[in-house]
Design a protein around this motif. Structure first.
Motif, PDB file in Angstrom:
ATOM      1  N   PRO A 111      56.350  81.973  47.889  1.00  0.00           N
ATOM      2  CA  PRO A 111      56.918  80.985  48.822  1.00  0.00           C
ATOM      3  C   PRO A 111      55.993  79.785  48.907  1.00  0.00           C
ATOM      4  CG  PRO A 111      55.881  82.801  50.030  1.00  0.00           C
ATOM      5  CD  PRO A 111      55.830  83.167  48.581  1.00  0.00           C
ATOM      6  N   GLN A 114      55.904  75.918  50.808  1.00  0.00           N
ATOM      7  CA  GLN A 114      56.493  74.856  51.627  1.00  0.00           C
ATOM      8  C   GLN A 114      56.647  73.603  50.793  1.00  0.00           C
ATOM      9  OE1 GLN A 114      56.753  74.498  55.296  1.00  0.00           O
ATOM     10  NE2 GLN A 114      56.587  76.719  55.473  1.00  0.00           N
ATOM     11  N   MET A 123      58.386  79.261  53.968  1.00  0.00           N
ATOM     12  CA  MET A 123      58.294  79.922  55.262  1.00  0.00           C
ATOM     13  C   MET A 123      59.146  79.149  56.265  1.00  0.00           C
ATOM     14  SD  MET A 123      55.211  80.593  57.934  1.00  0.00           S
ATOM     15  CE  MET A 123      54.883  78.886  58.177  1.00  0.00           C
ATOM     16  N   GLN A 173      61.425  84.347  54.052  1.00  0.00           N
ATOM     17  CA  GLN A 173      60.157  84.485  54.770  1.00  0.00           C
ATOM     18  C   GLN A 173      60.238  83.795  56.128  1.00  0.00           C
ATOM     19  OE1 GLN A 173      56.363  82.338  53.945  1.00  0.00           O
ATOM     20  NE2 GLN A 173      55.552  84.385  53.576  1.00  0.00           N
ATOM     21  N   LYS A 230      53.534  89.431  54.142  1.00  0.00           N
ATOM     22  CA  LYS A 230      52.629  88.755  53.192  1.00  0.00           C
ATOM     23  C   LYS A 230      51.388  88.370  53.986  1.00  0.00           C
ATOM     24  CE  LYS A 230      52.499  84.932  49.813  1.00  0.00           C
ATOM     25  NZ  LYS A 230      51.689  83.862  50.384  1.00  0.00           N
ATOM     26  N   ASN A 270      48.611  88.829  44.669  1.00  0.00           N
ATOM     27  CA  ASN A 270      48.820  87.377  44.588  1.00  0.00           C
ATOM     28  C   ASN A 270      47.469  86.661  44.641  1.00  0.00           C
ATOM     29  OD1 ASN A 270      49.379  84.937  47.039  1.00  0.00           O
ATOM     30  ND2 ASN A 270      50.167  84.697  44.972  1.00  0.00           N
ATOM     31  N   GLY A 321      45.617  83.277  42.155  1.00  0.00           N
ATOM     32  CA  GLY A 321      44.857  83.011  40.936  1.00  0.00           C
ATOM     33  C   GLY A 321      45.469  83.525  39.646  1.00  0.00           C
ATOM     34  N   GLY A 377      52.147  81.320  42.487  1.00  0.00           N
ATOM     35  CA  GLY A 377      52.685  80.120  43.110  1.00  0.00           C
ATOM     36  C   GLY A 377      52.445  78.874  42.276  1.00  0.00           C
ATOM     37  N   ARG A 378      51.188  78.396  42.317  1.00  0.00           N
ATOM     38  CA  ARG A 378      50.910  77.082  41.720  1.00  0.00           C
ATOM     39  C   ARG A 378      51.132  77.048  40.218  1.00  0.00           C
ATOM     40  NH1 ARG A 378      45.329  76.915  44.711  1.00  0.00           N
ATOM     41  NH2 ARG A 378      45.699  79.151  44.455  1.00  0.00           N
TER      42      ARG A 378
HETATM   43  C1  LIG Z   1      52.178  73.864  48.401  1.00  0.00           C
HETATM   44  C2  LIG Z   1      52.047  75.288  48.850  1.00  0.00           C
HETATM   45  C3  LIG Z   1      52.812  75.736  49.913  1.00  0.00           C
HETATM   46  C4  LIG Z   1      52.699  77.075  50.339  1.00  0.00           C
HETATM   47  N1  LIG Z   1      53.539  77.530  51.324  1.00  0.00           N
HETATM   48  C5  LIG Z   1      53.525  78.856  51.655  1.00  0.00           C
HETATM   49  C6  LIG Z   1      54.493  79.410  52.543  1.00  0.00           C
HETATM   50  O1  LIG Z   1      55.407  78.736  53.021  1.00  0.00           O
HETATM   51  N2  LIG Z   1      54.386  80.743  52.832  1.00  0.00           N
HETATM   52  C7  LIG Z   1      53.405  81.550  52.291  1.00  0.00           C
HETATM   53  O2  LIG Z   1      53.359  82.759  52.569  1.00  0.00           O
HETATM   54  N3  LIG Z   1      52.512  81.054  51.425  1.00  0.00           N
HETATM   55  C8  LIG Z   1      52.561  79.741  51.080  1.00  0.00           C
HETATM   56  N4  LIG Z   1      51.696  79.261  50.141  1.00  0.00           N
HETATM   57  C9  LIG Z   1      50.740  80.189  49.510  1.00  0.00           C
HETATM   58  C10 LIG Z   1      51.355  80.792  48.229  1.00  0.00           C
HETATM   59  O3  LIG Z   1      52.496  81.558  48.527  1.00  0.00           O
HETATM   60  C11 LIG Z   1      50.315  81.679  47.510  1.00  0.00           C
HETATM   61  O4  LIG Z   1      49.985  82.751  48.359  1.00  0.00           O
HETATM   62  C12 LIG Z   1      49.046  80.917  47.156  1.00  0.00           C
HETATM   63  O5  LIG Z   1      49.339  79.663  46.573  1.00  0.00           O
HETATM   64  C13 LIG Z   1      48.165  81.720  46.183  1.00  0.00           C
HETATM   65  O6  LIG Z   1      48.864  81.975  45.002  1.00  0.00           O
HETATM   66  P1  LIG Z   1      48.604  81.122  43.633  1.00  0.00           P
HETATM   67  O7  LIG Z   1      47.116  81.188  43.377  1.00  0.00           O
HETATM   68  O8  LIG Z   1      49.405  81.850  42.603  1.00  0.00           O
HETATM   69  O9  LIG Z   1      49.067  79.731  43.889  1.00  0.00           O
HETATM   70  C14 LIG Z   1      51.782  77.945  49.704  1.00  0.00           C
HETATM   71  C15 LIG Z   1      51.017  77.467  48.629  1.00  0.00           C
HETATM   72  C16 LIG Z   1      51.159  76.163  48.190  1.00  0.00           C
HETATM   73  C17 LIG Z   1      50.369  75.698  46.996  1.00  0.00           C
END
Ligand SMILES: Cc1cc2nc3c(=O)[nH]c(=O)nc-3n(C[C@H](O)[C@H](O)[C@H](O)COP(=O)(O)O)c2cc1C
Length: 396
Positions: free
Chosen positions: A30, A32, A56, A86, A158, A239, A241, A265-266
């Motif tokens: 997820p 935002q 979220m 979420q 989460k 989750n 990295g 995510g990223r």
């Molecule tokens: C721009 C952005 C918005 C995010 N919004 C949410 C969110 O709404 N809810 C949530 O649980 N995590 C949110 N996260 C965290 C991601 O879900 C994830 O846990 C975090 O980026 C680590 O994963 P990654 O290293 O694969 O990016 C957000 C991350 C980013 C980069």
């Protein structure tokens, strides 16, 4: 140079066709401002099997007109499949009301998730929602119970592997911290959730969300230990990295852990086309056809111009253009697509943008110029959004 790279791409592609089914799950995290219906649609065309998440949704923001707000935020497609909603809340009654309305309108939801990992909550210490809930085992239990008692569908949480007030308080995960996390997951399970997504970093409540994705270090060992302690009781998704196909495949192939589910995510924002290779690693099928995926997305965008802004509809295409630009300009073998395919995609997206989405305001270029194509997106997507995405990309 181009020929060498084409040959490399072909040979790498040939290697990856031997991938077999792993029965792992892959979740697109997820996020935002990103994981709205248009991006979920594109990712569904690229990887139908991956599990999609909403952004979220803070329950307080959805009230008082829950039905209308949910429809506006989630998009009008009531039968969207493979989707996890979420929610962020610290009020069991409001949460329950929201879950009821959500399930009435989106009966195909796969799971309801409670956010206990978002750190952006300065409240003078009172738990409101997100990561600060990790400090309150009993409130978290009540919230999970309020969802679980409302629905038959799966409930999940989460969260992070720990929570600290300031960066100075942060300590390596010793036994005491592990015991607390164990107690937290036990409480979540006892309250009726069967799935916990662990972002493998602690949260630091006084830091902003961006710093919270960079400053605390990743500790996969803790996630593996929880997965092993809760084996057969709680599904643990890891989750944080996972930034490339190599990272993902290494984790998927590690049969010394009890992790069967991965979330990223990223990486999905920076290289959305990698989802096609992820799809192939999840199911024993040929990789989805990228050209038809993009054609389908453009068709969807054209049809839904009344429901979403042009910026929301163009952002997913912009993410693809940025990935192609990176590969094309760096002459990097993408391992997925040949140069011919990359050039064809340039033309498909340019045509879609020019003739179908920008009301003919853009001019067609007579050569392959990703930089120019990327900058044509700026007025449509908005400079602010493009800059935010560049900052998110730089976090990796
Ligand atoms: C721009 C952005 C918005 C995010 N919004 C949410 C969110 O709404 N809810 C949530 O649980 N995590 C949110 N996260 C965290 C991601 O879900 C994830 O846990 C975090 O980026 C680590 O994963 P990654 O290293 O694969 O990016 C957000 C991350 C980013 C980069």
């Amino acid at each position: 140079m181009r020929n060498t790279i084409t040959a490399m791409a072909t040979s790498l592609a040939a290697t990856t066709t031997t991938t077999t089914t792993t029965h792992h799950e892959f979740h697109i995290a997820p996020m935002q401002c990103y994981t709205n219906q248009p991006l979920r649609k594109l990712t569904s065309f690229l990887s139908p099997t991956s599990i999609k998440w909403t952004e979220m949704e803070k329950v307080d923001d959805l009230l008082p007109d829950l039905e209308h707000s949910l429809k506006k935020r989630l998009g009008g497609e009531e039968n969207e499949t493979n989707l996890i909603l979420q929610l962020g809340s610290s009020n069991a009654n409001k949460l329950q009301r929201c879950v009821r309305v959500a399930l009435d309108h989106y009966p195909k939801l796969r799971e309801i998730n409670l956010n206990c990992g978002c750190p952006a909550i300065a409240t003078g210490g009172a738990p409101t929602y997100g990561a600060s809930l990790m400090k309150d085992v009993s409130l978290t239990s009540q919230l999970v119970e309020s969802i679980a008692s409302t629905t038959e569908i799966n409930v999940s949480v989460k969260c992070r592997i720990g929570v600290f007030d300031t960066a100075e308080d942060i300590a390596p995960m010793g036994e005491k911290q592990y015991e607390y996390l164990h107690k937290y997951v036990t409480a979540i399970h006892d309250a009726g959730a069967n799935h916990v997504i662990l972002h493998a970093r602690p949260a630091i409540l006084s830091l902003n969300p961006v710093k919270n994705r960079i400053v605390p270090t990743l500790d996969y060992g803790v996630v593996h230990r929880i997965a092993s302690d809760f084996k057969g009781k709680v599904k643990i998704t890891i989750n944080g990295g996972i930034n490339s196909l190599i990272d993902l495949k290494t984790m998927q192939n590690d049969d010394t852990t009890n992790i069967s589910s991965h979330m990223s995510g990223r990486w999905c924002l920076r290289r959305p086309l990698d989802l096609m290779e992820i799809e192939r690693s999840l199911v024993d099928k040929a990789m989805p056809d990228v050209q038809s995926a993009i054609h389908h997305y453009i068709e969807y965008a054209v049809k839904n111009q009344n429901q979403f802004t042009i910026g929301e509809l163009c952002l997913p295409l912009y993410l693809i253009v940025a990935q192609l630009q990176e590969d094309y300009e760096q002459e990097r073998e993408s391992n997925l697509l040949s140069w011919e395919e990359i050039e064809t995609l340039h033309n498909i997206i340019e045509d879609g943008l020019l003739t179908k989405l920008s009301n003919g305001k853009m001019k067609k270029s007579n050569s392959i110029k990703f930089k120019k194509l990327a900058s044509s997106f700026k007025p449509l997507v908005g400079t602010k959004v493009v800059n935010k995405w560049k900052r998110n990309r730089a976090e990796l």
